[in-house]
Design an enzyme around this catalytic site. Structure first.
Site, short mmCIF file in Angstrom:
data_model
loop_
_atom_site.label_atom_id
_atom_site.label_comp_id
_atom_site.label_asym_id
_atom_site.label_seq_id
_atom_site.Cartn_x
_atom_site.Cartn_y
_atom_site.Cartn_z
N ASN A 175 -10.03 -0.17 -0.06
CA ASN A 175 -8.49 0.02 0.09
C ASN A 175 -8.13 -0.75 -1.39
O ASN A 175 -7.87 -2.00 -1.64
CB ASN A 175 -8.11 -0.55 1.15
CG ASN A 175 -6.57 -0.41 1.29
OD1 ASN A 175 -5.90 -0.38 0.39
ND2 ASN A 175 -6.09 -1.05 2.33
N CYS A 179 0.78 -1.20 0.03
CA CYS A 179 0.03 0.00 -0.07
C CYS A 179 0.79 1.28 0.05
O CYS A 179 0.37 2.14 -0.27
CB CYS A 179 -0.94 -0.01 1.07
SG CYS A 179 -1.90 -1.44 1.17
N HIS A 210 -3.34 7.49 2.15
CA HIS A 210 -3.81 6.07 1.76
C HIS A 210 -4.88 5.73 2.20
O HIS A 210 -5.25 6.25 3.45
CB HIS A 210 -2.71 5.09 2.10
CG HIS A 210 -2.88 3.64 1.85
ND1 HIS A 210 -3.43 3.09 0.71
CD2 HIS A 210 -3.23 2.69 2.93
CE1 HIS A 210 -3.90 1.81 0.91
NE2 HIS A 210 -3.75 1.53 2.16
O1 UT7 Z 1 -3.67 -0.84 3.74
C1 UT7 Z 1 -2.69 -1.39 4.48
C2 UT7 Z 1 -3.33 -0.70 5.80
N1 UT7 Z 1 -4.31 -1.24 6.36
C3 UT7 Z 1 -4.97 -0.65 7.46
O2 UT7 Z 1 -4.53 0.28 7.87
C4 UT7 Z 1 -6.03 -1.55 7.95
C5 UT7 Z 1 -6.04 -1.39 9.51
N2 UT7 Z 1 -6.89 -1.94 10.29
C6 UT7 Z 1 -8.23 -1.64 10.24
O3 UT7 Z 1 -8.88 -0.84 9.43
C7 UT7 Z 1 -9.24 -2.37 11.43
O4 UT7 Z 1 -8.67 -3.05 12.25
C8 UT7 Z 1 -10.34 -3.17 10.65
C9 UT7 Z 1 -11.31 -2.79 9.88
C10 UT7 Z 1 -9.41 -4.33 9.52
C11 UT7 Z 1 -10.93 -4.31 11.66
O5 UT7 Z 1 -11.64 -3.40 12.53
P1 UT7 Z 1 -11.66 -3.42 14.19
O6 UT7 Z 1 -12.31 -2.48 14.65
O7 UT7 Z 1 -10.16 -3.37 14.53
O8 UT7 Z 1 -12.18 -4.96 14.51
P2 UT7 Z 1 -11.50 -6.22 15.04
O9 UT7 Z 1 -10.56 -6.68 14.05
O10 UT7 Z 1 -11.22 -5.88 16.34
O11 UT7 Z 1 -12.79 -7.13 15.10
C12 UT7 Z 1 -14.01 -6.68 16.00
C13 UT7 Z 1 -15.15 -7.57 15.84
C14 UT7 Z 1 -14.71 -9.12 15.75
O12 UT7 Z 1 -15.64 -9.88 16.51
P3 UT7 Z 1 -15.63 -10.29 18.26
O13 UT7 Z 1 -14.32 -11.10 18.36
O14 UT7 Z 1 -15.59 -8.91 19.11
O15 UT7 Z 1 -16.67 -10.90 18.36
C15 UT7 Z 1 -14.30 -9.62 14.47
O16 UT7 Z 1 -14.57 -11.03 14.30
O17 UT7 Z 1 -15.59 -7.57 14.52
C16 UT7 Z 1 -15.72 -8.84 13.88
N3 UT7 Z 1 -15.49 -8.91 12.48
C17 UT7 Z 1 -16.47 -8.56 11.54
N4 UT7 Z 1 -17.80 -8.39 12.03
C18 UT7 Z 1 -18.56 -8.19 10.79
C19 UT7 Z 1 -14.45 -8.71 11.70
N5 UT7 Z 1 -14.51 -8.38 10.56
C20 UT7 Z 1 -16.07 -8.16 10.09
C21 UT7 Z 1 -16.93 -8.07 9.18
N6 UT7 Z 1 -18.06 -8.18 9.39
N7 UT7 Z 1 -16.15 -8.01 8.17
#
Ligand code: UT7
Length: 324
Positions: A277, A113, A247
């Site tokens: 993204n 990225c 980005h």
């Molecule tokens: O391009 C390179 C750079 N990339 C980035 O900068 C990405 C950086 N990271 C992010 O943008 C975020 O961390 C994400 C969008 C990837 C994830 O968001 P988050 O708020 O950090 O969520 P999380 O991974 O902590 O997940 C929270 C909950 C989990 O469930 P439990 O364990 O709380 O029950 C996940 O299983 O959300 C769940 N979850 C989803 N639920 C519905 C994860 N993905 C999804 C989904 N739909 N697509």
């Protein structure tokens, strides 16, 4: 000392648009979660016949037209991509051949990225230290091809597309063009965002694996620090920025940057809602979108910053365009 102007911008998006509600049902996700946690509403995805090279060529054509220069005048081509058509040859040589650009260096850069910032740095440095005068810098990605479409934590986040800049060396107008830039990598974090395959590892392309929470923390910290450093090198203050084109990974990262750097949110270009993204393509795609919407104008001071797998990150400060 010569300076490097950005004289043309172009982009291409696949025609097929998939809203959050149209994602595969087996993903166990929903529009509300995706919008709330990422700001993404839809993404463009390649279909049969659309390749990283064909998107790169379409974006390049528009940038060349926009810069009003002949294809034959391009001395150097760099394509930033993680999703080339083939393991080799470089996507850049396909652009070279299709656009009839003629013999000269054409190669790909792989910094995921952050690839477009890397390509901008390498391209502008090469122009400064050679007798080349014009470069075509492209970010093009078919990221949908390396997603695990059964993994909701990654597959909902990405889209496909391409964007391009034309760089031109100038011995006048030293206050225009690329005013400062930096780029970094720290391989100690290579396991928080990677693919689980590759030619030497297991002869597979591999799928994207990410520890999203960890990447998020690094993103806010490193995107801020490299931008502050680039502003300092350009001898400018945050208030001097007309627009930040970051980005496009997550609206919450953009909002955190706005807060941390004290940049009003209306000065930050946000296309993550419509493009998702697009990895190395995200900055030139967002830039072109902002030009089309008449936000960015000739002579504006624009900050660019990106982070991705590696981890790799970096920033550039530019005065866009050239004197009328
Ligand atoms: O391009 C390179 C750079 N990339 C980035 O900068 C990405 C950086 N990271 C992010 O943008 C975020 O961390 C994400 C969008 C990837 C994830 O968001 P988050 O708020 O950090 O969520 P999380 O991974 O902590 O997940 C929270 C909950 C989990 O469930 P439990 O364990 O709380 O029950 C996940 O299983 O959300 C769940 N979850 C989803 N639920 C519905 C994860 N993905 C999804 C989904 N739909 N697509």
């Amino acid at each position: 000392m010569s300076n490097i102007l950005i004289t043309g911008v172009g982009s291409y998006l696949p025609k097929k648009v998939i809203s959050n509600n149209e994602l595969p049902v087996n993903l166990d996700t929903n529009d509300e979660w995706i919008k709330k946690r990422t700001g993404i509403r839809q993404r463009h995805l390649v279909t049969e016949g659309e390749l990283t090279s064909t998107m790169a060529i379409a974006a390049a054509k528009k940038a060349l037209q926009n810069a009003n220069i002949d294809n034959k005048d391009i001395d150097l081509i760099i394509v930033a991509t993680t999703t080339p058509d083939k393991t080799f040859p470089a996507t850049a040589v396909m652009v070279q051949s299709e656009l009839n650009i003629g013999i000269g260096p054409a190669f790909d850069i792989q910094a995921v990225c952050a690839g477009f910032i890397y390509a901008l740095n390498v391209g502008s440095s090469l122009l400064k230290t050679s007798n080349f005068s014009k470069a075509l810098i492209i970010g093009s990605e078919s990221f949908s091809k390396i997603l695990d479409w059964s993994d909701r934590s990654t597959s909902v986040l990405f889209g496909d597309g391409a964007g391009a800049f034309i760089l031109e060396k100038s011995n006048e107008n030293s206050e225009w063009g690329i005013l400062s830039s930096n780029f970094y990598s720290n391989g100690n974090f290579s396991d928080i965002l990677h693919t689980d395959g590759g030619p030497s590892l297991n002869s597979q392309v591999g799928k994207v694996r990410m520890n999203g929470k960890e990447v998020f923390k690094h993103a806010v910290e490193k995107l801020s620090s490299c931008l502050i450093e680039a502003m300092y090198s350009a001898n400018l203050k945050i208030q001097d920025i007309d627009f930040l084109v970051p980005h496009q990974a997550n609206l919450r990262i953009i909002e955190a940057l706005s807060k941390k750097l004290d940049i009003p949110i209306n000065k930050i270009i946000n296309t993550v809602d419509v493009h998702a993204n697009t990895s190395a393509a995200s900055i030139p795609l967002a830039f072109d979108n902002a030009l089309e919407n008449r936000k960015i104008k000739n002579g504006d001071i624009i900050a660019l910053n990106a982070i991705g797998g590696g981890l790799s990150w970096g920033a550039s400060i530019i005065k866009y365009g050239k004197p009328d």
